[in-house]
Design a protein around this motif. Sequence first.
Motif, PDB file in Angstrom:
ATOM      1  N   ALA A 201       2.625  24.548 -14.618  1.00  0.00           N
ATOM      2  CA  ALA A 201       2.599  23.480 -15.619  1.00  0.00           C
ATOM      3  C   ALA A 201       1.181  23.031 -15.955  1.00  0.00           C
ATOM      4  CB  ALA A 201       3.405  22.285 -15.117  1.00  0.00           C
ATOM      5  N   ASP A 202       1.055  22.457 -17.142  1.00  0.00           N
ATOM      6  CA  ASP A 202      -0.187  21.795 -17.535  1.00  0.00           C
ATOM      7  C   ASP A 202      -0.175  20.334 -17.105  1.00  0.00           C
ATOM      8  OD1 ASP A 202      -1.480  23.965 -19.175  1.00  0.00           O
ATOM      9  OD2 ASP A 202       0.400  23.760 -20.278  1.00  0.00           O
ATOM     10  N   ARG A 203       0.985  19.689 -17.291  1.00  0.00           N
ATOM     11  CA  ARG A 203       1.144  18.293 -16.917  1.00  0.00           C
ATOM     12  C   ARG A 203       2.495  18.106 -16.249  1.00  0.00           C
ATOM     13  NH1 ARG A 203       1.942  14.732 -20.444  1.00  0.00           N
ATOM     14  NH2 ARG A 203       2.484  16.085 -22.195  1.00  0.00           N
ATOM     15  N   GLY A 204       2.643  16.988 -15.538  1.00  0.00           N
ATOM     16  CA  GLY A 204       3.904  16.724 -14.877  1.00  0.00           C
ATOM     17  C   GLY A 204       4.252  15.249 -14.861  1.00  0.00           C
ATOM     18  N   TYR A 205       5.558  14.998 -14.859  1.00  0.00           N
ATOM     19  CA  TYR A 205       6.088  13.641 -14.715  1.00  0.00           C
ATOM     20  C   TYR A 205       6.944  13.622 -13.451  1.00  0.00           C
ATOM     21  CZ  TYR A 205       4.877  12.783 -19.633  1.00  0.00           C
ATOM     22  OH  TYR A 205       4.212  12.626 -20.821  1.00  0.00           O
ATOM     23  N   VAL A 206       6.809  12.569 -12.666  1.00  0.00           N
ATOM     24  CA  VAL A 206       7.619  12.400 -11.462  1.00  0.00           C
ATOM     25  C   VAL A 206       8.702  11.375 -11.752  1.00  0.00           C
ATOM     26  CG1 VAL A 206       7.640  11.743  -9.032  1.00  0.00           C
ATOM     27  CG2 VAL A 206       5.684  12.998  -9.969  1.00  0.00           C
ATOM     28  N   LEU A 207       9.952  11.809 -11.621  1.00  0.00           N
ATOM     29  CA  LEU A 207      11.096  10.954 -11.907  1.00  0.00           C
ATOM     30  C   LEU A 207      11.683  10.446 -10.597  1.00  0.00           C
ATOM     31  CD1 LEU A 207      12.773   9.963 -14.339  1.00  0.00           C
ATOM     32  CD2 LEU A 207      14.239  11.958 -14.041  1.00  0.00           C
ATOM     33  N   GLU A 208      11.809   9.126 -10.477  1.00  0.00           N
ATOM     34  CA  GLU A 208      12.331   8.510  -9.259  1.00  0.00           C
ATOM     35  C   GLU A 208      13.396   7.488  -9.636  1.00  0.00           C
ATOM     36  OE1 GLU A 208       8.632   6.906  -7.795  1.00  0.00           O
ATOM     37  OE2 GLU A 208       8.406   8.556  -6.379  1.00  0.00           O
ATOM     38  N   HIS A 209      14.624   7.706  -9.164  1.00  0.00           N
ATOM     39  CA  HIS A 209      15.721   6.759  -9.402  1.00  0.00           C
ATOM     40  C   HIS A 209      15.870   6.437 -10.890  1.00  0.00           C
ATOM     41  CE1 HIS A 209      15.673   6.355  -5.093  1.00  0.00           C
ATOM     42  NE2 HIS A 209      14.439   5.899  -5.111  1.00  0.00           N
ATOM     43  N   GLY A 210      15.783   7.484 -11.724  1.00  0.00           N
ATOM     44  CA  GLY A 210      16.004   7.303 -13.153  1.00  0.00           C
ATOM     45  C   GLY A 210      14.827   6.764 -13.931  1.00  0.00           C
ATOM     46  N   PHE A 214       5.261   8.176 -12.104  1.00  0.00           N
ATOM     47  CA  PHE A 214       3.900   8.371 -12.578  1.00  0.00           C
ATOM     48  C   PHE A 214       3.800   9.756 -13.201  1.00  0.00           C
ATOM     49  CE2 PHE A 214       4.339   8.849  -8.013  1.00  0.00           C
ATOM     50  CZ  PHE A 214       3.907  10.138  -7.771  1.00  0.00           C
ATOM     51  N   HIS A 215       2.744   9.980 -13.943  1.00  0.00           N
ATOM     52  CA  HIS A 215       2.515  11.301 -14.526  1.00  0.00           C
ATOM     53  C   HIS A 215       1.023  11.571 -14.569  1.00  0.00           C
ATOM     54  CE1 HIS A 215       1.905   8.824 -18.167  1.00  0.00           C
ATOM     55  NE2 HIS A 215       1.163   9.812 -18.601  1.00  0.00           N
ATOM     56  N   ASP A 216       0.676  12.866 -14.619  1.00  0.00           N
ATOM     57  CA  ASP A 216      -0.733  13.249 -14.598  1.00  0.00           C
ATOM     58  C   ASP A 216      -0.803  14.743 -14.905  1.00  0.00           C
ATOM     59  OD1 ASP A 216      -3.510  13.253 -14.166  1.00  0.00           O
ATOM     60  OD2 ASP A 216      -3.326  11.909 -12.437  1.00  0.00           O
ATOM     61  N   THR A 217      -2.009  15.288 -14.882  1.00  0.00           N
ATOM     62  CA  THR A 217      -2.137  16.739 -14.983  1.00  0.00           C
ATOM     63  C   THR A 217      -1.503  17.366 -13.748  1.00  0.00           C
ATOM     64  OG1 THR A 217      -4.255  16.831 -13.823  1.00  0.00           O
ATOM     65  CG2 THR A 217      -4.322  16.480 -16.215  1.00  0.00           C
ATOM     66  N   ALA A 218      -1.074  18.609 -13.889  1.00  0.00           N
ATOM     67  CA  ALA A 218      -0.451  19.294 -12.755  1.00  0.00           C
ATOM     68  C   ALA A 218      -1.417  19.392 -11.582  1.00  0.00           C
ATOM     69  CB  ALA A 218       0.018  20.689 -13.190  1.00  0.00           C
ATOM     70  N   GLU A 219      -2.678  19.653 -11.880  1.00  0.00           N
ATOM     71  CA  GLU A 219      -3.672  19.772 -10.806  1.00  0.00           C
ATOM     72  C   GLU A 219      -3.815  18.466 -10.039  1.00  0.00           C
ATOM     73  OE1 GLU A 219      -8.374  21.031 -10.121  1.00  0.00           O
ATOM     74  OE2 GLU A 219      -7.531  20.974 -12.154  1.00  0.00           O
ATOM     75  N   ASN A 220      -3.881  17.355 -10.764  1.00  0.00           N
ATOM     76  CA  ASN A 220      -4.018  16.066 -10.093  1.00  0.00           C
ATOM     77  C   ASN A 220      -2.778  15.725  -9.280  1.00  0.00           C
ATOM     78  OD1 ASN A 220      -6.583  15.684 -11.078  1.00  0.00           O
ATOM     79  ND2 ASN A 220      -5.964  14.326 -12.749  1.00  0.00           N
ATOM     80  N   LEU A 221      -1.601  16.047  -9.806  1.00  0.00           N
ATOM     81  CA  LEU A 221      -0.372  15.768  -9.064  1.00  0.00           C
ATOM     82  C   LEU A 221      -0.322  16.576  -7.773  1.00  0.00           C
ATOM     83  CD1 LEU A 221       2.295  15.583 -11.925  1.00  0.00           C
ATOM     84  CD2 LEU A 221       1.434  13.696 -10.532  1.00  0.00           C
TER      85      LEU A 221
END
Length: 234
Positions: A201-210, A214-221
Amino acid sequence: MLHIEKLNVSYGSIHAVRDISLEVNQGEVVTLIGSNGAGKTTTLNAICGVIPSKGSIRYQNKEINGLPTHQIVKEGIVMVPEGRRVFPKLSVANNLLMGAYSRKATKLELQEDLNMVYQLFPRLAERKSQMAGTMSGGEQQMLAIGRALMAMPKLLILDEPSMGLAPIVVKDIFETIRRIKQQGLTILLIEQNATMALSVADRGYVLEHGEIGFHDTAENLRNQDIVKKAYLGK
């Protein structure tokens, strides 16, 4: 390309997705990661019109929330569902052709598209006459992705492509995703295997309990301690 603002989905009294906002830009691979029950698949089903939702889902500057699923496919959004869902009693070739049902394509164009899929997945070419239901899980996943590509999507959505597959097969599937990315196709990837998802991925979002935690670049995550501990097994 895809802009979601304050997306909400409820099942009766259960508020499964709460005020989610995210975007996917053209040419990107964006991943949505989270544990089971976090709302990942629910989010995808809302985007594809499978379930009703509230909020804004804009695709190429057009509001698509409320459109029927077949119209969303015609707009260029195609999903490879969790569990693959191939047609078990149809051959590999006919499964692939089913992916092009919404297009007005000539026989020559369809054959060229089949050849493209067979180049991407040589195993499908070897087994084009085989019934899909007799194939392994990994081969069925290849077929499901190939079938989606036959629709000529502008945005490809992948829901848990590694689920139930052996590690060596997962590696092959993600190598294919990298090749598709190199061809310029935009991808929204839902994946419980966060390590593999963030590797492509280039970027990612973290989904927690709907909710989006947080979200960031894939590298930072990949380098955030909270993501390492919760999702990367580190």
